[in-house]
Design a protein around this motif. Structure first.
Motif, short mmCIF file in Angstrom:
data_model
loop_
_atom_site.label_atom_id
_atom_site.label_comp_id
_atom_site.label_asym_id
_atom_site.label_seq_id
_atom_site.Cartn_x
_atom_site.Cartn_y
_atom_site.Cartn_z
N LEU A 138 0.70 -1.26 0.20
CA LEU A 138 -0.09 0.03 0.02
C LEU A 138 0.85 1.36 0.13
N TRP A 139 1.89 1.41 0.78
CA TRP A 139 2.59 2.54 1.02
C TRP A 139 3.18 3.07 -0.20
N GLN A 140 4.01 1.95 -0.71
CA GLN A 140 4.64 2.15 -2.05
C GLN A 140 4.00 2.78 -3.19
N VAL A 141 2.67 2.23 -3.35
CA VAL A 141 1.73 2.83 -4.24
C VAL A 141 1.13 4.32 -3.99
N MET A 142 0.96 4.41 -2.50
CA MET A 142 0.35 5.84 -2.11
C MET A 142 1.72 6.83 -2.25
N ARG A 143 2.78 6.60 -2.18
CA ARG A 143 3.91 7.43 -2.39
C ARG A 143 3.95 8.13 -3.80
N PHE A 144 3.46 7.18 -4.77
CA PHE A 144 3.19 7.68 -6.24
C PHE A 144 1.74 8.53 -6.33
N ALA A 145 0.71 7.50 -5.81
CA ALA A 145 -0.56 8.08 -6.30
C ALA A 145 -1.13 9.22 -5.52
N ALA A 146 -0.78 9.45 -4.41
CA ALA A 146 -1.42 10.71 -3.86
C ALA A 146 -0.91 12.06 -4.25
N PRO A 147 0.45 11.87 -4.44
CA PRO A 147 0.93 13.26 -5.27
C PRO A 147 0.49 13.29 -6.71
N ALA A 148 0.59 12.22 -7.42
CA ALA A 148 0.23 12.06 -8.82
C ALA A 148 -1.27 12.63 -9.07
N LEU A 149 -2.04 12.21 -8.21
CA LEU A 149 -3.49 12.56 -8.31
C LEU A 149 -3.77 14.03 -8.03
N MET A 150 -3.06 14.58 -7.00
CA MET A 150 -3.34 15.79 -6.56
C MET A 150 -2.60 16.83 -7.34
N ALA A 151 -1.74 16.44 -8.31
CA ALA A 151 -0.96 17.14 -9.32
C ALA A 151 -2.08 17.43 -10.55
N GLY A 152 -3.23 16.50 -10.53
CA GLY A 152 -4.00 16.40 -11.79
C GLY A 152 -3.69 15.44 -12.74
N ASN A 153 -2.67 14.48 -12.56
CA ASN A 153 -2.52 13.23 -13.49
C ASN A 153 -3.28 12.02 -13.15
N VAL A 154 -3.43 11.28 -13.93
CA VAL A 154 -4.20 10.04 -13.39
C VAL A 154 -3.12 8.77 -13.52
N GLY A 155 -3.71 7.58 -12.88
CA GLY A 155 -2.60 6.71 -12.53
C GLY A 155 -2.89 5.27 -13.14
N LEU A 156 -2.05 4.60 -13.58
CA LEU A 156 -2.17 3.06 -13.72
C LEU A 156 -1.18 2.39 -12.87
N LEU A 157 -1.67 1.35 -12.47
CA LEU A 157 -0.76 0.54 -11.50
C LEU A 157 -0.61 -0.92 -12.09
N LYS A 158 0.84 -1.23 -12.12
CA LYS A 158 1.03 -2.68 -12.35
C LYS A 158 1.69 -2.96 -11.20
N HIS A 159 0.83 -3.76 -10.29
CA HIS A 159 1.66 -4.19 -8.99
C HIS A 159 2.21 -5.57 -9.35
N ALA A 160 2.99 -5.81 -8.14
CA ALA A 160 3.73 -7.42 -8.10
C ALA A 160 2.48 -8.26 -8.33
N SER A 161 3.05 -9.38 -8.83
CA SER A 161 2.01 -10.62 -9.06
C SER A 161 1.55 -11.31 -8.02
#
Length: 458
Positions: A138-161
């Protein structure tokens, strides 16, 4: 690797998942790109409200999410719950500070460039792909997702299998928090599909946390496509102890620094470099504490170290330790795989390491500490920097001059004095050398996924 939940404490397959087809992935990218055209025009206040609502849900569901994380990758239940709450904290941090971090930067006197108005403006890049690891799902993803979304980007997640349920939960919680379809999507795909995603013209940038080979691959593809990347790769962090250190605190912290997340953390201290004047005393205190740790069921409140996340991960750790021992290294505690089910490995301390051993240069991703004796500060720094990695570092001393030497001369993205390396939303996070480039967290992390546009008005 199959996309599946396999309980590392038992080795049993809990649930398997079907990989998205290439056509389905292309459709998801299209949805993300289309959504960005409208989402980028939302206000900071609107985005912050969505992120706060999502954080509320995550906090409310923290116990259930913790059980899911523990089942999928084996971290202790207490550490899993702490990770869920830390992720919610990170979301709130960016919800509250993004507008400030991305405010226009006006030139105080625009006349010096012949303008009536001149400034720098941060604007979102677009669709960002995140390739994320299993160790902090969760934390690794949130380090990207929270700032990216707040900047106005959208995200695609390829997580570990091996953490598909965590990956799907993240998409679901953002949706239930109010983000519209396409703002954040999980792609259940194998690593072979990463390249076509990166080469899709609708994907603007990428971030990866993971192994050095994976980082090289993503960087090479994005370099060919001229797309921005942020990489956070491996680490072999030094933990230096000098004569003036508080040895009890240093030894206690050393145990946590090495065994956090069952020893599977890029910023875990891995190489313990101790001045000869205090080496014997520190080694005794450290080994006693490592030997006393309870290894077992990660759902048991008494357990301090759970299983390694994958069977191959344990095999890799065993191989490095066994090779070192066969070449003359000494095991002070641990070093033997226990009998029974699951991918457990005991807290281990190994010394008498030479530069010819792989364990001297390679990252050990498990609860294994390498112990080195040094005669002075210069030798400590030489061994600390004798690695291709440069993520975090730790030094213990009360001497003011030594503190400044460590701050200046430790070759790492982060230096922690009299404490262990920790990621905080308020501080920039990243490495140098083969630990990657770019920064996550703080104001620097949100600006990584922005175009700093120069504006000149005559």
């Amino acid at each position: 690797m199959a996309i599946a939940t396999i309980n590392p404490a038992t080795g049993e397959t809990v649930k398997t998942f079907t990989e998205l087809t290439e056509a389905e992935v292309r459709d998801r990218i299209g949805i993300a790109h289309d959504r960005w055209q409208t989402y980028r025009r939302t206000t900071f206040a609107e985005r912050a409200a969505l992120l706060h609502a999502t954080a509320d849900l995550l906090e409310k569901e923290a116990d259930d999410v913790a059980r899911m994380m523990t089942t999928e990758m084996g971290k202790t239940l207490a550490s899993a719950r702490a990770e869920a709450l830390k992720s919610a904290k990170g979301m709130r941090y960016y919800a509250d500070h993004a507008e400030e971090f991305l405010a226009d930067e006006p030139l105080p006197d625009p006349s010096v460039v012949g303008a009536s108005r001149a400034l720098g403006r941060y604007q979102p890049l677009g669709v960002v792909l995140a390739v994320m690891p299993w160790n902090f799902p969760l934390w690794q993803v949130m380090r990207f997702a929270a700032p990216a979304l707040m900047a106005g980007n959208v995200g695609l997640l390829k997580h570990a299998s091996n953490v598909p349920q965590c990956a799907l939960y993240l998409e679901d919680v953002f949706r239930r928090g109010g983000f519209e379809e396409g703002c954040f999507q999980t792609l259940l795909v194998s690593s072979r599909q990463v390249e076509p995603i990166l080469r899709d013209a609708r994907v603007a940038a990428a971030t990866l946390t993971g192994s050095e080979p994976a980082g090289r691959s993503v960087a090479a593809i994005c370099g060919d496509e001229v797309k921005h990347t942020v990489l956070e790769l491996g680490g072999s962090d030094p933990f230096v102890v000098m004569p003036s250190a508080d040895l009890d605190r240093a030894a206690e912290t050393a145990v946590t620094a090495r065994t956090q997340n069952n020893g599977q953390s890029c910023i875990a201290a891995k190489r313990f470099i101790v001045h000869t004047d205090v080496y014997d005393e520190f080694a005794r205190k450290f080994v006693e504490r490592m030997r006393a740790l309870t290894v077992g069921d990660p759902f048991d409140d008494n357990t301090k170290v759970g299983p390694l996340a994958t069977e191959q991960g344990r095999a890799d750790v065993e191989e490095l330790v066994d090779e070192a021992v066969s070449a003359g290294a000494t095991v002070l505690c641990g070093g033997q795989r226990p009998d029974g089910r699951g991918w457990f490995y005991p807290p281990t301390v190994i010394t008498d390491i030479t530069r010819e051993m792989r364990i001297f240069t390679e990252e050990v991703f498990g609860p294994v500490a390498s112990l080195y004796r040094v005669t002075d500060l210069d030798e400590a720094l030489e061994i600390a920097n004798a690695t291709s990695f440069g993520l975090g570092s730790n030094a213990w001393t009360e001497d003011a001059e030594e503190i400044e030497r460590f701050i200046d001369d430790l070759d790492a993205g982060q230096v922690f004095i009299n404490g262990m390396t920790v990621s905080y939303p308020e501080l920039p996070f990243g490495g140098v050398k083969r630990s990657g480039y770019g920064r996550e967290l703080s104001s620097h992390g949100i600006r990584e996924f922005c175009n700093l546009k120069t504006v000149w008005v005559g």
